[in-house]
Motif scaffolding. Structure first.
Motif, PDB file in Angstrom:
ATOM      1  N   GLY A  32     -13.037 -31.340   5.942  1.00 54.19           N
ATOM      2  CA  GLY A  32     -12.404 -31.481   7.247  1.00 54.19           C
ATOM      3  C   GLY A  32     -11.894 -30.198   7.854  1.00 54.19           C
ATOM      4  N   ALA A  33     -12.227 -29.057   7.271  1.00 53.51           N
ATOM      5  CA  ALA A  33     -11.785 -27.779   7.829  1.00 53.51           C
ATOM      6  C   ALA A  33     -12.503 -27.502   9.147  1.00 53.51           C
ATOM      7  CB  ALA A  33     -12.034 -26.650   6.837  1.00 53.51           C
ATOM      8  N   MET A  34     -11.867 -26.722  10.025  1.00 53.11           N
ATOM      9  CA  MET A  34     -12.440 -26.389  11.323  1.00 53.11           C
ATOM     10  C   MET A  34     -12.579 -24.879  11.436  1.00 53.11           C
ATOM     11  SD  MET A  34     -10.365 -29.040  13.803  1.00 53.11           S
ATOM     12  CE  MET A  34     -11.310 -28.493  15.235  1.00 53.11           C
ATOM     13  N   PHE A  35     -13.807 -24.428  11.695  1.00 51.62           N
ATOM     14  CA  PHE A  35     -14.105 -23.009  11.837  1.00 51.62           C
ATOM     15  C   PHE A  35     -14.540 -22.754  13.286  1.00 51.62           C
ATOM     16  CE2 PHE A  35     -14.853 -24.243   7.482  1.00 51.62           C
ATOM     17  CZ  PHE A  35     -14.313 -23.212   6.726  1.00 51.62           C
ATOM     18  N   SER A  36     -13.656 -22.168  14.094  1.00 54.56           N
ATOM     19  CA  SER A  36     -13.978 -21.936  15.502  1.00 54.56           C
ATOM     20  C   SER A  36     -14.745 -20.636  15.703  1.00 54.56           C
ATOM     21  CB  SER A  36     -12.694 -21.904  16.343  1.00 54.56           C
ATOM     22  OG  SER A  36     -12.024 -23.142  16.273  1.00 54.56           O
ATOM     23  N   GLY A  37     -14.552 -19.671  14.835  1.00 57.81           N
ATOM     24  CA  GLY A  37     -15.284 -18.414  14.926  1.00 57.81           C
ATOM     25  C   GLY A  37     -16.395 -18.370  13.888  1.00 57.81           C
ATOM     26  N   HIS A  38     -16.840 -17.174  13.559  1.00 53.83           N
ATOM     27  CA  HIS A  38     -17.865 -17.016  12.533  1.00 53.83           C
ATOM     28  C   HIS A  38     -17.293 -17.445  11.177  1.00 53.83           C
ATOM     29  CE1 HIS A  38     -20.747 -14.766  15.031  1.00 53.83           C
ATOM     30  NE2 HIS A  38     -19.681 -14.251  15.601  1.00 53.83           N
ATOM     31  N   ALA A  39     -18.095 -18.151  10.415  1.00 56.74           N
ATOM     32  CA  ALA A  39     -17.710 -18.537   9.053  1.00 56.74           C
ATOM     33  C   ALA A  39     -18.654 -17.825   8.098  1.00 56.74           C
ATOM     34  CB  ALA A  39     -17.785 -20.046   8.872  1.00 56.74           C
ATOM     35  N   ALA A  64     -18.087 -27.979  -4.843  1.00 54.71           N
ATOM     36  CA  ALA A  64     -17.701 -27.410  -3.552  1.00 54.71           C
ATOM     37  C   ALA A  64     -17.790 -28.497  -2.485  1.00 54.71           C
ATOM     38  CB  ALA A  64     -18.590 -26.225  -3.185  1.00 54.71           C
ATOM     39  N   GLY A  65     -16.684 -28.742  -1.793  1.00 52.81           N
ATOM     40  CA  GLY A  65     -16.659 -29.793  -0.786  1.00 52.81           C
ATOM     41  C   GLY A  65     -16.411 -29.249   0.606  1.00 52.81           C
ATOM     42  N   PHE A  66     -17.434 -29.367   1.466  1.00 47.85           N
ATOM     43  CA  PHE A  66     -17.313 -29.007   2.879  1.00 47.85           C
ATOM     44  C   PHE A  66     -17.614 -30.231   3.745  1.00 47.85           C
ATOM     45  CE2 PHE A  66     -18.002 -24.947   0.838  1.00 47.85           C
ATOM     46  CZ  PHE A  66     -17.281 -24.039   1.597  1.00 47.85           C
ATOM     47  N   ASP A  67     -17.517 -31.403   3.160  1.00 49.84           N
ATOM     48  CA  ASP A  67     -17.841 -32.623   3.891  1.00 49.84           C
ATOM     49  C   ASP A  67     -16.893 -32.809   5.074  1.00 49.84           C
ATOM     50  OD1 ASP A  67     -16.467 -32.712   1.362  1.00 49.84           O
ATOM     51  OD2 ASP A  67     -16.039 -34.831   1.718  1.00 49.84           O
ATOM     52  N   GLY A  68     -17.487 -33.131   6.215  1.00 47.98           N
ATOM     53  CA  GLY A  68     -16.707 -33.337   7.425  1.00 47.98           C
ATOM     54  C   GLY A  68     -16.195 -32.062   8.065  1.00 47.98           C
ATOM     55  N   ALA A  69     -16.561 -30.912   7.535  1.00 48.38           N
ATOM     56  CA  ALA A  69     -16.124 -29.646   8.130  1.00 48.38           C
ATOM     57  C   ALA A  69     -16.845 -29.416   9.453  1.00 48.38           C
ATOM     58  CB  ALA A  69     -16.380 -28.484   7.172  1.00 48.38           C
ATOM     59  N   ILE A  70     -16.203 -28.682  10.356  1.00 48.95           N
ATOM     60  CA  ILE A  70     -16.776 -28.377  11.670  1.00 48.95           C
ATOM     61  C   ILE A  70     -16.932 -26.871  11.786  1.00 48.95           C
ATOM     62  CG2 ILE A  70     -16.437 -28.504  14.163  1.00 48.95           C
ATOM     63  CD1 ILE A  70     -14.824 -31.046  13.721  1.00 48.95           C
ATOM     64  N   PHE A  71     -18.165 -26.439  11.984  1.00 47.88           N
ATOM     65  CA  PHE A  71     -18.481 -25.023  12.142  1.00 47.88           C
ATOM     66  C   PHE A  71     -18.938 -24.811  13.592  1.00 47.88           C
ATOM     67  CE2 PHE A  71     -19.208 -26.201   7.746  1.00 47.88           C
ATOM     68  CZ  PHE A  71     -18.605 -25.181   7.027  1.00 47.88           C
ATOM     69  N   SER A  72     -18.096 -24.194  14.404  1.00 47.88           N
ATOM     70  CA  SER A  72     -18.377 -24.083  15.839  1.00 47.88           C
ATOM     71  C   SER A  72     -19.185 -22.850  16.196  1.00 47.88           C
ATOM     72  CB  SER A  72     -17.056 -24.067  16.633  1.00 47.88           C
ATOM     73  OG  SER A  72     -16.321 -25.245  16.399  1.00 47.88           O
ATOM     74  N   HIS A  73     -19.352 -21.945  15.283  1.00 47.05           N
ATOM     75  CA  HIS A  73     -20.083 -20.709  15.573  1.00 47.05           C
ATOM     76  C   HIS A  73     -21.074 -20.464  14.447  1.00 47.05           C
ATOM     77  CE1 HIS A  73     -20.641 -16.826  17.573  1.00 47.05           C
ATOM     78  NE2 HIS A  73     -19.774 -17.214  18.491  1.00 47.05           N
TER      79      HIS A  73
END
Length: 580
Positions: free
Chosen positions: A294-301, A312-321
């Protein structure tokens, strides 16, 4: 400037102003204009008196400022001396004394107090000696001459700060208390330099850092808490080491966050964290379970070349860039289920040792998995690729699941190796689909898939059973040079455009029963090798026009006996000629 000099200068300037005022006023109130010299003098003295009052205020302000500066220097020096004392109780008192000086100061003076406290944490520290009463270690070593004969002893002395662990923990607690919302005096706007510091069991949860915060090269021993912390300024944890659990759940990073080369020895938790700027974890090592759920990445990840030894769990994460996991290594279960990638997603040369879960993930930009290695199962069920999807040269050691996946643009699997089953059942390919040179060792499932653009399986090798039943090919379709070593099923498949099976080899049972050949150009089987297995084109739903081309069209006697129906050409379904 010294106070006496400032007073003398103020008197001189005041006298000058009075003289100038008298000259100006005399010109304005000249007897010719009805004025008198007495009036001029009165006004001039009034102006001079006002200037004198201002001078008095300036002198009083400077005197007060000098007094405050003197008090600050005195209290600051006393607190610093306490921090340097050999007795642990005195040093702890020094921590609170320095914090008191900071509370009663502002601007640069407060920053100086904070710098001293942070500087203490950066001093050399041995955790093994941090909780004992030892203050000195004396070692005696023999001294020998060039002939190896002993000439006496030399003594080496090491001094330690007694029970320094408690002093350091007190500093962290005091700083944390001043960074929380209920602090009587807030230090949040100040900068904090913890570079190379050793922090034991730090609890900095629910704090707020608005200035520059540096933890580069810091060592965190014991559980570390930054959950629900707000970092408004630049934040750096480059090369930091977290020896125990690290919690950053719901932490907010308003600007860039740097964790390049950081080491997380146990659990790393960033669930629900918000990265408004760039998030950089390049080359980071995660030894335990990692959670960015559920983490939110608005810039570069950036996680390029990062290593994940645990799940490693990135389920539901939002990568905007742009998102980069190229060269990353995932040793445990990896979950990107339901994740959303708005920009380009790079997974080139990434290695997944266990199951890689991308079910229901959304890729709005291009996605790059070229040369990626999946040693466990690869799960992309119901994923959506709105941009180009690149899996060229990828290696799937176990089953690869793309069932129900939607490819809105081009999908490239050229040269990919599927050692297990390849499951593309009901997948939708809206752009071109390239599987040229791919090798599928297990069962290949494409049943119910829809290929709306051009489709290329040229040079592909299918070692196991292949299912294209109910598959729809709407664009140009090429199986040129493809090899089917096992059963090949094209039952009820639809070929709506230019279709070629040039130099295709079928070694096992092959069925095109109920297929529909409806392209403007004839489907070309003229150079197809049908091998010795049973090949059936029975009951086609449509057989042109134009009808498919075979090598024996001009002489049906040349038709191989294993190709059915015996009565050629096949009759469309609903008529005679059905094969039992």
């Amino acid at each position: 400037m010294r106070l006496s000099t400032a007073v003398l200068l103020a008197i001189v300037i005041g006298a000058g102003i009075a003289t100038l005022a008298e000259w100006i006023l005399f010109a304005a109130f000249h007897p010719q204009h009805g004025g008198t010299s007495v009036d001029v003098t009165k006004l001039a003295l009034t102006v001079a008196g006002g200037v004198g009052g201002v001078v008095a205020l300036v002198v009083a302000y400077r005197r007060q400022r000098d007094v405050e500066q003197g008090r600050f220097v005195e209290r600051f020096s006393a607190a610093a001396a306490q921090l340097g004392n050999a007795d642990v109780a005195v040093r702890i008192a020094g921590v609170y004394a320095m914090a008191g000086v900071a509370d009663e100061s502002e601007g640069l003076r407060r920053q100086q107090c904070i710098d001293v406290l942070c500087g203490y944490l950066r001093l050399p520290y041995d955790p093994g000696l941090g909780t004992n009463h030892q203050s000195k270690l004396v070692l005696k070593e023999p001294v020998t001459d060039t002939d190896g004969e002993r000439r006496g002893d030399q003594e080496r002395q090491f001094d330690y700060r007694q029970n320094d662990s408690e002093v350091r923990k007190t500093i962290v607690r005091v700083i944390a208390a001043h960074l929380r919302l209920d602090a009587a005096y807030s230090w949040s706007a100040n900068d904090f330099d913890f570079r190379t510091a050793h922090l034991e069991n730090p609890d900095l949860s629910t704090t707020a850092f608005s200035g520059i915060t540096r933890f580069d090269g810091a060592t965190f021993s014991g559980p570390t808490r930054f959950d629900r912390t707000a970092f408004s300024g630049t934040t750096r944890f480059d090369e930091a080491t977290f020896a125990d659990d690290a919690r950053f759940d719901r932490t907010a990073f308003s600007r860039d966050a740097w964790f390049d080369g950081a080491t997380f020895s146990r659990d790393a938790r960033f669930g629900g964290a918000v990265f408004s700027g760039d998030a950089r974890f390049g080359g980071a090592t995660f030894s335990g379970p990692t959670r960015f759920t559920g983490a939110m990445f608005s810039g570069h990840a950036g996680f390029e070349n990062a290593t994940f030894f645990g799940d490693a769990g990135f389920d539901g994460a939002i990568f905007s860039h742009t998102t980069r996991f190229d060269g990353a290594t995932f040793s445990g279960d990896t979950k990107f289920d339901g994740a959303a990638f708005a920009g380009t997603a790079w997974f080139d040369a990434a290695t997944f040792f266990d199951t890689g879960w991308f079910g229901g993930a959304t890729f709005s930009g291009d996605s790059k998995f070229d040369s990626a290695t999946f040693l466990g199962a690869a799960r992309f069920d119901e994923a959506t690729f709105s941009g180009n999807a690149w899996f060229g040269g990828a290696a799937f050691s176990r089953d690869a699941w793309f069932g129900g996946t939607a490819f809105a643009r081009d999908a490239w699997f050229g040269g990919a190796i599927f050692s297990g089953d390849a499951r593309f059942g009901s997948a939708g390919f809206s752009g071109d689909a390239w599987f040229g040179g791919a090798a599928i060792s297990g069962t290949a499932w494409f049943d119910g898939a829809a290929f709306c653009g051009d489709t290329r399986f040229g040079g592909a090798t299918f070692y196991g059973t292949t299912w294209f039943g109910d598959t729809a090919f709407f664009g140009d379709t090429r199986f040129n040079g493809a090899t089917f070593c096992g059963i090949a099923r094209f039952d009820r498949a639809t070929f709506s455009s230019d279709t070629k099976f040039d130099r295709t080899t079928f070694s096992g049972t092959t069925r095109f029963d109920g297929a529909m050949f409806a392209g403007e150009k004839p489907a070309d089987f003229s150079a197809t090798d049908f091998g010795h297995g049973r090949v059936s084109f029975a009951d086609p739903v449509r057989w042109g026009p134009p009808a498919p081309i075979f090598a024996w069209d001009n002489d049906v006697r040349r038709k191989p006996a294993n190709v059915l129906p015996d009565s050629w050409p096949p009759v469309t379904s609903g008529s005679a000629g059905k094969i039992g």
